[in-house]
Design a protein around this motif. Structure first.
Motif, PDB file in Angstrom:
ATOM      1  N   PHE A 166      10.084  10.491   4.518  1.00  0.00           N
ATOM      2  CA  PHE A 166       9.203   9.322   4.631  1.00  0.00           C
ATOM      3  C   PHE A 166       9.157   8.548   3.320  1.00  0.00           C
ATOM      4  O   PHE A 166       9.206   7.322   3.288  1.00  0.00           O
ATOM      5  N   ASN A 167       9.063   9.257   2.228  1.00  0.00           N
ATOM      6  CA  ASN A 167       8.985   8.581   0.936  1.00  0.00           C
ATOM      7  C   ASN A 167      10.301   7.924   0.549  1.00  0.00           C
ATOM      8  O   ASN A 167      10.316   6.861  -0.074  1.00  0.00           O
ATOM      9  N   LEU A 168      11.425   8.544   0.919  1.00  0.00           N
ATOM     10  CA  LEU A 168      12.715   7.918   0.653  1.00  0.00           C
ATOM     11  C   LEU A 168      12.874   6.629   1.446  1.00  0.00           C
ATOM     12  O   LEU A 168      13.391   5.636   0.951  1.00  0.00           O
ATOM     13  N   LEU A 169      12.421   6.638   2.699  1.00  0.00           N
ATOM     14  CA  LEU A 169      12.486   5.430   3.516  1.00  0.00           C
ATOM     15  C   LEU A 169      11.661   4.302   2.918  1.00  0.00           C
ATOM     16  O   LEU A 169      12.064   3.139   2.916  1.00  0.00           O
ATOM     17  N   ILE A 170      10.496   4.657   2.436  1.00  0.00           N
ATOM     18  CA  ILE A 170       9.647   3.634   1.800  1.00  0.00           C
ATOM     19  C   ILE A 170      10.303   3.111   0.536  1.00  0.00           C
ATOM     20  O   ILE A 170      10.259   1.914   0.229  1.00  0.00           O
ATOM     21  N   GLY A 171      10.957   3.993  -0.210  1.00  0.00           N
ATOM     22  CA  GLY A 171      11.654   3.553  -1.416  1.00  0.00           C
ATOM     23  C   GLY A 171      12.756   2.564  -1.095  1.00  0.00           C
ATOM     24  O   GLY A 171      12.923   1.545  -1.766  1.00  0.00           O
ATOM     25  N   LEU A 172      13.524   2.848  -0.027  1.00  0.00           N
ATOM     26  CA  LEU A 172      14.578   1.923   0.392  1.00  0.00           C
ATOM     27  C   LEU A 172      14.009   0.604   0.876  1.00  0.00           C
ATOM     28  O   LEU A 172      14.596  -0.454   0.697  1.00  0.00           O
ATOM     29  N   LEU A 173      12.857   0.673   1.516  1.00  0.00           N
ATOM     30  CA  LEU A 173      12.206  -0.522   2.048  1.00  0.00           C
ATOM     31  C   LEU A 173      11.937  -1.543   0.959  1.00  0.00           C
ATOM     32  O   LEU A 173      12.077  -2.746   1.147  1.00  0.00           O
ATOM     33  N   PHE A 174      11.585  -1.044  -0.223  1.00  0.00           N
ATOM     34  CA  PHE A 174      11.209  -1.947  -1.312  1.00  0.00           C
ATOM     35  C   PHE A 174      12.304  -2.093  -2.362  1.00  0.00           C
ATOM     36  O   PHE A 174      12.122  -2.781  -3.362  1.00  0.00           O
ATOM     37  N   ALA A 175      13.447  -1.453  -2.137  1.00  0.00           N
ATOM     38  CA  ALA A 175      14.489  -1.439  -3.170  1.00  0.00           C
ATOM     39  C   ALA A 175      15.045  -2.818  -3.465  1.00  0.00           C
ATOM     40  O   ALA A 175      15.479  -3.098  -4.565  1.00  0.00           O
ATOM     41  N   CYS A 176      15.064  -3.728  -2.460  1.00  0.00           N
ATOM     42  CA  CYS A 176      15.672  -5.039  -2.637  1.00  0.00           C
ATOM     43  C   CYS A 176      14.648  -6.151  -2.798  1.00  0.00           C
ATOM     44  O   CYS A 176      14.935  -7.312  -2.574  1.00  0.00           O
ATOM     45  N   GLU A 177      13.428  -5.820  -3.154  1.00  0.00           N
ATOM     46  CA  GLU A 177      12.414  -6.852  -3.367  1.00  0.00           C
ATOM     47  C   GLU A 177      12.771  -7.711  -4.570  1.00  0.00           C
ATOM     48  O   GLU A 177      13.162  -7.205  -5.615  1.00  0.00           O
ATOM     49  N   PHE A 178      12.643  -9.033  -4.429  1.00  0.00           N
ATOM     50  CA  PHE A 178      12.878  -9.940  -5.539  1.00  0.00           C
ATOM     51  C   PHE A 178      11.654 -10.024  -6.443  1.00  0.00           C
ATOM     52  O   PHE A 178      11.763 -10.287  -7.626  1.00  0.00           O
ATOM     53  N   TYR A 179      10.486  -9.815  -5.881  1.00  0.00           N
ATOM     54  CA  TYR A 179       9.276  -9.873  -6.678  1.00  0.00           C
ATOM     55  C   TYR A 179       8.261  -8.926  -6.047  1.00  0.00           C
ATOM     56  O   TYR A 179       8.379  -8.555  -4.880  1.00  0.00           O
ATOM     57  N   PRO A 180       7.248  -8.487  -6.776  1.00  0.00           N
ATOM     58  CA  PRO A 180       6.315  -7.487  -6.268  1.00  0.00           C
ATOM     59  C   PRO A 180       5.519  -7.968  -5.066  1.00  0.00           C
ATOM     60  O   PRO A 180       5.429  -9.160  -4.791  1.00  0.00           O
ATOM     61  N   LEU A 181       4.926  -7.015  -4.359  1.00  0.00           N
ATOM     62  CA  LEU A 181       4.075  -7.344  -3.221  1.00  0.00           C
ATOM     63  C   LEU A 181       2.781  -8.000  -3.677  1.00  0.00           C
ATOM     64  O   LEU A 181       2.372  -7.892  -4.834  1.00  0.00           O
ATOM     65  N   ASN A 182       2.147  -8.656  -2.728  1.00  0.00           N
ATOM     66  CA  ASN A 182       0.824  -9.231  -2.963  1.00  0.00           C
ATOM     67  C   ASN A 182       0.817 -10.239  -4.107  1.00  0.00           C
ATOM     68  O   ASN A 182      -0.110 -10.276  -4.918  1.00  0.00           O
ATOM     69  N   THR A 183       1.885 -11.020  -4.190  1.00  0.00           N
ATOM     70  CA  THR A 183       1.919 -12.052  -5.219  1.00  0.00           C
ATOM     71  C   THR A 183       1.398 -13.358  -4.653  1.00  0.00           C
ATOM     72  O   THR A 183       1.651 -13.702  -3.502  1.00  0.00           O
ATOM     73  N   ALA A 184       0.677 -14.092  -5.471  1.00  0.00           N
ATOM     74  CA  ALA A 184       0.221 -15.423  -5.083  1.00  0.00           C
ATOM     75  C   ALA A 184       1.299 -16.428  -5.482  1.00  0.00           C
ATOM     76  O   ALA A 184       2.051 -16.219  -6.425  1.00  0.00           O
ATOM     77  N   VAL A 185       1.400 -17.528  -4.750  1.00  0.00           N
ATOM     78  CA  VAL A 185       2.390 -18.551  -5.038  1.00  0.00           C
ATOM     79  C   VAL A 185       1.696 -19.726  -5.707  1.00  0.00           C
ATOM     80  O   VAL A 185       0.737 -20.277  -5.182  1.00  0.00           O
ATOM     81  N   GLY A 186       2.178 -20.107  -6.846  1.00  0.00           N
ATOM     82  CA  GLY A 186       1.567 -21.210  -7.572  1.00  0.00           C
ATOM     83  C   GLY A 186       1.686 -20.983  -9.064  1.00  0.00           C
ATOM     84  O   GLY A 186       2.639 -20.375  -9.550  1.00  0.00           O
ATOM     85  N   LYS A 187       0.725 -21.456  -9.802  1.00  0.00           N
ATOM     86  CA  LYS A 187       0.717 -21.290 -11.255  1.00  0.00           C
ATOM     87  C   LYS A 187       0.293 -19.865 -11.611  1.00  0.00           C
ATOM     88  O   LYS A 187      -0.673 -19.348 -11.077  1.00  0.00           O
ATOM     89  N   CYS A 188       1.058 -19.261 -12.522  1.00  0.00           N
ATOM     90  CA  CYS A 188       0.742 -17.893 -12.932  1.00  0.00           C
ATOM     91  C   CYS A 188      -0.237 -17.915 -14.105  1.00  0.00           C
ATOM     92  O   CYS A 188      -0.170 -18.784 -14.987  1.00  0.00           O
ATOM     93  N   GLY A 189      -1.128 -16.946 -14.119  1.00  0.00           N
ATOM     94  CA  GLY A 189      -2.093 -16.827 -15.202  1.00  0.00           C
ATOM     95  C   GLY A 189      -1.530 -16.051 -16.377  1.00  0.00           C
ATOM     96  O   GLY A 189      -0.477 -15.403 -16.283  1.00  0.00           O
ATOM     97  N   SER A 190      -2.208 -16.088 -17.498  1.00  0.00           N
ATOM     98  CA  SER A 190      -1.725 -15.443 -18.715  1.00  0.00           C
ATOM     99  C   SER A 190      -1.679 -13.929 -18.589  1.00  0.00           C
ATOM    100  O   SER A 190      -0.950 -13.253 -19.325  1.00  0.00           O
ATOM    101  N   THR A 191      -2.443 -13.366 -17.661  1.00  0.00           N
ATOM    102  CA  THR A 191      -2.469 -11.913 -17.491  1.00  0.00           C
ATOM    103  C   THR A 191      -1.523 -11.450 -16.378  1.00  0.00           C
ATOM    104  O   THR A 191      -1.540 -10.278 -16.007  1.00  0.00           O
TER     105      THR A 191
END
Length: 274
Positions: A13-38
């Motif tokens: 199960f954990n290997l499958l999840i690892g493969l699921l996210f292996a080709c992500e261009f950017y992390p999950l739960n990202t907002a689209v727009g101007k990025c903050g300093s943090t």
């Protein structure tokens, strides 16, 4: 034995999840727009693997005839000069303002499109090219595509596609679609350049010829391309919708189905373990 079995399932199960996210261009739960300093910042990925240019065969008859007439003038000059890459610039009234020929001088950056732009600046004092159209025998390389974006052309038209110049003609070229550059227009403007490919393509392809059996030519390159028989039906990739901009500092995030899958997998893993 049972412990070994449950532990094995847990690893799967954990290997499958690892493969699921292996080709992500950017992390999950990202907002689209101007990025903050943090925050860490990432570009949005290109949404298509193929060219997103308008193909000549999809134009109406009137527009196609206009573009073909102008492209034939470009190809006439290219044949007379015996130079493969030639570019012409027209204004909104249909007047040919400037031409550019890739002569390889004074350096390797003097591609036909760049030479034409510089000639128009010298002759007409133009610094940007809103409401102008550039025609070129072959699809712009990545450098020229970027230059055309900075120059703010409204339309770009070419004869031969980059993937054919590289993969079929064996001519050295940066192996990428120019639209991978053109599609990033939002970094410079709200309005994309209208790009049209394959105008007078049969004549353009014939003019470029082939270097595949001329390995000693300075233009030759051994292409590394994916080749698919035209008789095969291949699925067309569906472009990813552009996310609605949000304020990255507001805590609002874009929906991502992978987050749900991750949560489900963790619950299943815990059930297996206990």
């Amino acid at each position: 034995m049972k412990n070994n079995y449950t532990f094995t399932l847990f690893l799967i199960f954990n290997l499958l999840i690892g493969l699921l996210f292996a080709c992500e261009f950017y992390p999950l739960n990202t907002a689209v727009g101007k990025c903050g300093s943090t925050q860490n910042s990432f570009f949005q990925p290109v949404t298509s693997c193929g060219s997103t240019a308008i193909d000549a065969k999809d134009l109406n008859t009137t527009e196609l005839e206009m573009h073909e007439a102008r492209m034939n003038i470009v190809l006439d000059q290219a044949q007379q000069a015996n130079r493969k890459f030639v570019a012409h610039i027209y204004d909104n009234n249909g007047t040919l303002l400037c031409t550019g020929v890739n002569l390889g001088v004074p350096n390797m950056l003097a591609h036909g499109e760049i030479v034409a732009i510089n000639n128009c600046t010298t002759l007409h004092g133009l610094k940007t090219f809103e409401n102008h159209t550039l025609y070129t025998t072959g699809e712009p390389c990545a450098m020229c595509a970027a230059g055309l974006m900075w120059s703010k052309f409204s339309t770009v038209v070419w004869g031969s596609y980059n993937h054919d110049i590289h993969c079929k003609i064996c001519m050295s070229n940066i192996p990428m679609e120019s639209t991978w550059v053109f599609d990033t227009y939002k970094g410079l403007t709200d309005t994309p350049i209208r790009v049209i490919g394959g105008v007078a393509q049969e004549r353009a392809d014939a003019f470029f010829g082939s270097y595949c059996d001329r390995p000693t030519s300075i233009f030759y390159i051994a292409p590394q391309c994916n080749c698919v028989n035209k008789t095969l039906v291949t699925p067309v990739p569906t472009p990813t919708p552009t996310p609605t901009p949000t304020n990255p500092n507001s805590g609002t995030t874009n929906f991502d189905y992978k987050s749900i899958l991750l949560t489900i997998s963790i619950i299943i893993s815990l059930i297996i373990m206990y």
